[in-house]
Design a protein around this motif. Structure first.
Motif, mmCIF file in Angstrom:
data_model
loop_
_atom_site.group_PDB
_atom_site.id
_atom_site.type_symbol
_atom_site.label_atom_id
_atom_site.label_comp_id
_atom_site.label_asym_id
_atom_site.label_seq_id
_atom_site.Cartn_x
_atom_site.Cartn_y
_atom_site.Cartn_z
ATOM 1 N N TYR A 376 -11.774 76.664 72.195
ATOM 2 C CA TYR A 376 -12.287 75.470 71.524
ATOM 3 C C TYR A 376 -12.487 75.681 70.022
ATOM 4 O O TYR A 376 -12.547 74.719 69.259
ATOM 5 N N ASN A 377 -12.587 76.940 69.549
ATOM 6 C CA ASN A 377 -12.777 77.188 68.121
ATOM 7 C C ASN A 377 -11.458 77.190 67.350
ATOM 8 O O ASN A 377 -11.443 77.491 66.148
ATOM 9 N N SER A 378 -10.359 76.867 68.013
ATOM 10 C CA SER A 378 -9.068 76.765 67.327
ATOM 11 C C SER A 378 -9.032 75.510 66.464
ATOM 12 O O SER A 378 -9.739 74.533 66.731
ATOM 13 N N HIS A 379 -8.190 75.537 65.429
ATOM 14 C CA HIS A 379 -8.004 74.382 64.538
ATOM 15 C C HIS A 379 -6.517 74.010 64.578
ATOM 16 O O HIS A 379 -5.657 74.866 64.373
ATOM 17 N N MET A 380 -6.257 72.726 64.804
ATOM 18 C CA MET A 380 -4.875 72.265 64.908
ATOM 19 C C MET A 380 -4.711 71.004 64.069
ATOM 20 O O MET A 380 -5.496 70.046 64.189
ATOM 21 N N GLY A 381 -3.686 71.010 63.205
ATOM 22 C CA GLY A 381 -3.394 69.857 62.362
ATOM 23 C C GLY A 381 -2.296 68.998 62.955
ATOM 24 O O GLY A 381 -1.711 69.309 63.989
ATOM 25 N N MET A 382 -2.005 67.887 62.272
ATOM 26 C CA MET A 382 -1.022 66.920 62.757
ATOM 27 C C MET A 382 0.311 67.137 62.030
ATOM 28 O O MET A 382 0.357 67.323 60.807
ATOM 29 N N PHE A 383 1.400 67.089 62.782
ATOM 30 C CA PHE A 383 2.756 67.169 62.235
ATOM 31 C C PHE A 383 3.484 65.876 62.555
ATOM 32 O O PHE A 383 3.330 65.308 63.657
ATOM 33 N N ASN A 384 4.291 65.418 61.607
ATOM 34 C CA ASN A 384 5.116 64.228 61.840
ATOM 35 C C ASN A 384 6.387 64.565 62.602
ATOM 36 O O ASN A 384 6.936 63.707 63.304
ATOM 37 N N SER A 385 6.868 65.813 62.447
ATOM 38 C CA SER A 385 8.124 66.218 63.090
ATOM 39 C C SER A 385 8.004 67.647 63.589
ATOM 40 O O SER A 385 7.323 68.478 62.979
ATOM 41 N N ILE A 386 8.656 67.906 64.721
ATOM 42 C CA ILE A 386 8.763 69.271 65.237
ATOM 43 C C ILE A 386 10.238 69.501 65.583
ATOM 44 O O ILE A 386 10.837 68.725 66.323
ATOM 45 N N PHE A 387 10.819 70.580 65.019
ATOM 46 C CA PHE A 387 12.217 70.939 65.258
ATOM 47 C C PHE A 387 12.273 72.298 65.954
ATOM 48 O O PHE A 387 11.436 73.162 65.695
ATOM 49 N N ILE A 388 13.260 72.468 66.804
ATOM 50 C CA ILE A 388 13.426 73.760 67.467
ATOM 51 C C ILE A 388 14.904 74.110 67.552
ATOM 52 O O ILE A 388 15.762 73.234 67.748
#
Length: 833
Positions: A376-388
């Protein structure tokens, strides 16, 4: 934007979607699961995650959430849009029960609110979008009974028709009994012959050799041809009337259903919207159950791109290894504006690709509204695109080789990626000639870095490791490898590049020494030495990390010890103060008693007018009082002295920290036995032992001159007082037996699976009676009132044996044959007390 189209299968999210789908309990929830999508909108994602986290809280609180009847009524409601159409009895029954569930959900969230404050605010707002339509539920309840059948009271005509059918059926039963009795007397019907039903008409089974002896209509014959089913001519007309009445009943039921449907039709759109929300609740519940199974938690969500993961694991890998009894190695990783791209190197099969997929899947889970498998102490931001870019993507149709497909992906990343994008590239630069492949890969990496794209990239190329070490915004990472045991550790260490351990792995696999030596000569000593330096760095880092962990562990233990002793020292100080206060109060009480005794003595002497004998007695009483005070003071002083000495020793021990007793162990208080306790006679309530006997402690209940009644646990016995000796030990207190959780769960499971009917056909009499015995025991335990035992007709021996047994069961009130249309003499109906 998500690229490519099979992104979910590449990162393993298809397994997660399948797991959530399997936890849905309705088609509505499964539809929502199939429509689950990636969103770059932080408000939308935050709402999804909070709803799931709130439902996870409901699961963890053990509150009973209504889950009884999640029926998907949307197709049926859309079908009644045409005037004149109607819902079936089953559809109406499902509508009634599911709307009742909606009402229970509304009341659940009302109960979990306190003065306008909701424990589950996001779910409460979602539930408010549903309507339970109590007037529709009431109307359906008026028409249908508890089994979903239209009631006789639904209309006067229906009641009249069913009454007429019942009367006609009773008349037919009487006629059939007469026909059967006549046939038995004539000898062409067996003694156990009972009516049967064929095509909705009551018939009599007859042997083919006697079919001419019974006048009537032949309706059917058995598969073997040994039985003919004949409708006697005496009941043909009555059966015809019943068939006509049944047709009228069907028409009346359709009229009633149409009438109820006409009431529902204007609310069809609102009802469909309600069932859409009901499906969302089912989907949210399934996500919460999945999060509970894989330890998904709600991290801190940020608007800007950011990755700070603690204890991240891939859910699909976690579930797979759990089935094998293994544990997954968690991942800690951070990407920010200063360190945007992580370049991971290390041995093959060392976990580089799993690391890359884990970052991709937890980020995708979060932006799909699924609680990610991180702390729960993790921090996650928002991405508009994810490529792989991972795996072999060569295409015969598009005339693409493996390397061409990689370059095609790189083109997409460079043209469509920006600072709000996340790229995941596996085996960067591979698929072509190493020198030019490495150069192209370095140029692409430099361009990705300039675009401020965040990403995780795996590679074996040395030039990329050197470039990452020099370029700002890129950081090296290594997958650790145990050189002694020659196996990967699957741990990520950030800050330095990893070694491919090609020479070591080749040696482990059994490649000839001359081949390995030649390869080392070809690659040169500089490369071999650099690999060794990397190994030394890994070893040293692992050593110092282990040392740092040990120091931290010892500091934590010392802090805990100091805190425990401070608490115990404070407790002993408080006890010391309490002892002094108690002693002061006792001293004041002694003074008061002494003054009272002296005053009483003086007053007695004065009243006796100096009579010598009386004065002597008063002085003697005063002297005895002084002796008692002295004795009590001696005992009390001994006790207080012992307790003070004990407290002093403990305080001294605590200050010196010479030992470490458990903080939970109570302070032992020394029991003081008064000197005259040993000599006084035994009394009721004393704890005693048998002289020369067992060590079991008993308690005296009553006593006379020679004998005492002693309780040893639950056993009471009369014992000579000479055989008893007093003891300060306490009697053992035994807990009463209680039902274990497993037993209670087993009883609950049997109750849920219990059915009020048992089939014993084909069993021997003793087997059937044993089965019926267990059946009746369960029914009585679960408070059932009516049971059905299906034994068939046959020779009647099994039926008779069961009924003889029923006569011996006190909880059986009565029993009788089932209605002729429901099985007649082949079924015994049992009514319990």
């Amino acid at each position: 934007m998500i690229y490519p189209s099979n992104f979910e299968s590449k990162i393993g999210f298809t397994t997660i979607r399948k797991e959530i789908n399997s936890r849905c309990i309705s088609a509505m929830g499964r539809d929502c699961c199939e429509k689950m999508r990636f969103s770059p909108n932080i408000q939308e994602v935050t709402l999804w995650l909070n709803q799931t986290n709130e439902f996870l809280g409901i699961l963890q609180s053990k509150r009973e959430f209504p889950l009884n009847f999640f029926f998907d009524m949307r197709p049926a409601l859309r079908a009644i849009a045409v005037p004149g159409s109607h819902l079936s009895e089953e559809s109406l029954f499902n509508l009634q029960r599911s709307l009742s569930t909606v009402g229970e959900i509304e009341r659940f969230f009302e109960r979990t609110s306190n003065e306008g404050t909701h424990l589950y605010p996001n779910l409460s707002r979602l539930a408010k979008a549903m309507q339970s339509f109590p007037e529709i539920v009431a109307e359906i309840s008026r028409v249908l009974d508890k089994n979903g059948i239209v009631k006789d009271s639904a209309s006067p005509l229906l009641q009249e028709l069913r009454r007429a059918i019942a009367n006609a059926t009773a008349s037919i039963n009487g006629l059939l009994r007469k026909v059967i009795n006549a046939g038995r007397e004539a000898g062409y019907l067996d003694k156990d012959t009972t009516p049967s039903m064929r095509d909705g008409r009551l018939v009599i089974p007859v042997s083919p050799m006697h079919k001419r002896k019974l006048r009537g209509i032949v309706h059917d014959e058995s598969a073997t041809g040994r039985t003919i089913f004949i409708e006697p001519e005496e009941v043909v007309e009555a059966n015809n009337r019943i068939r006509e009445a049944e047709g009228e009943v069907k028409r009346e039921i359709i009229r009633i259903l149409t009438e109820v449907t006409d009431m529902i039709r204007p609310h069809a759109d609102e009802l469909i919207a309600t069932y859409r929300v009901l499906g969302m609740i089912d989907f949210i519940r399934a996500k919460a159950v999945f999060a509970q199974d894989v330890d998904g938690q709600l991290p801190h969500i940020e608007k800007n791109p950011h990755i700070e993961l603690y204890h991240a694991v891939h859910p699909a890998l976690l579930l797979s290894l759990r089935e094998q009894g293994k544990e997954v190695v968690p991942l800690n990783i951070e990407l920010n504006h200063e360190r945007r791209i992580l370049l991971i190197s290390g041995p093959n099969a060392g976990g580089k690709s799993v690391c890359l997929k884990t970052v991709g899947v937890v980020q995708y889970m979060m932006q799909c509204g699924v609680l990610p498998t991180v702390y729960y102490n993790s921090h996650m931001g928002m991405f508009n695109s994810i490529f792989i870019d991972i795996g072999d993507q060569q295409s015969i149709e598009d005339d693409l080789s493996t390397y061409s497909s990689h370059l095609q992906n790189m083109k997409t990343f460079l043209t469509r990626g920006d600072k709000h994008s996340l790229v995941l590239i596996d085996e960067f630069g591979s698929g072509t000639e190493p020198q030019i492949g490495g150069a192209i890969a370095q140029a692409i990496l430099e361009q990705l870095n300039k675009s401020r794209i965040m990403g995780v990239i795996t590679t074996h190329y040395q030039n990329l490791k050197h470039f990452a070490d020099e370029a700002p915004g890129i950081v090296n990472g290594a997958m650790l490898y145990d050189r002694q045991q020659m196996k990967p550790l699957f741990q990520l260490s950030i800050g330095y590049p990893g070694s491919s351990f090609a020479i070591e792995i080749a040696r482990k696999t059994g490649i000839p020494h001359e081949v390995i030596d030649k390869a080392s000569e070809i690659v040169g000593s500089d490369y071999i030495n650099m690999d060794k330096y990397l190994l030394d760095i890994v070893r040293d880092r692992k050593y110092w990390e282990s040392k740092r962990y040990d120091i931290h562990k010892k500091e934590k233990k010392l802090n805990a010890i100091a805190e425990q002793y401070n608490e115990r020292l404070e407790k002993l100080n408080n006890e010391y103060k309490a002892i002094l206060k108690e002693a002061r109060n006792e001293a004041l009480d002694i003074i008061a008693k002494s003054n009272s005794q002296v005053e009483q003595t003086i007053r007695g002497i004065k009243e006796a007018e100096a009579e010598k004998e009386k004065t002597r007695l008063l002085r003697q009483q005063l002297e005895e009082f002084k002796q008692r005070l002295a004795q009590d003071d001696e005992n009390r002083g001994s006790e207080i002295g012992d307790r003070e000495s004990e407290i002093g020793n403990r305080r001294s021990g605590i200050r010196n920290l010479s030992t470490l007793p458990s903080p939970l162990s109570p302070v032992k208080k020394k029991h003081i036995i008064k000197k005259d306790d040993k000599d006084r006679p035994l009394l009721p309530g004393d704890n005693v032992l048998l002289k020369g006997g067992a060590s079991t402690v008993g308690t005296i209940i009553s006593i006379d001159e020679k004998y005492a009644v002693v309780a040893f646990g639950s056993l009471k016995t009369r014992v000579e007082t000479e055989r008893l000796e007093r003891t300060m030990r306490k009697t053992e207190v035994r807990e009463k037996p209680s039902i274990t959780k497993s037993t209670a769960d087993d009883i609950r499971a049997r109750q849920l699976n219990f059915k009020s009917e048992i089939d014993v056909r084909g069993m021997r009499a003793d087997e059937a009676i044993q089965a019926v015995t267990y059946f009746l025991d369960d029914a009585i335990q679960f408070s059932y009132k009516t049971l059905r035992i299906l034994h068939g007709t046959g020779t009647g021996a099994l039926r008779e044996a069961i009924r003889q047994y029923l006569n011996t069961v006190p909880d059986v009130r009565n029993y009788h044959d089932e209605h002729v249309q429901l099985g007649g003499a082949g079924i015994t109906v049992v009514n319990l007390e």
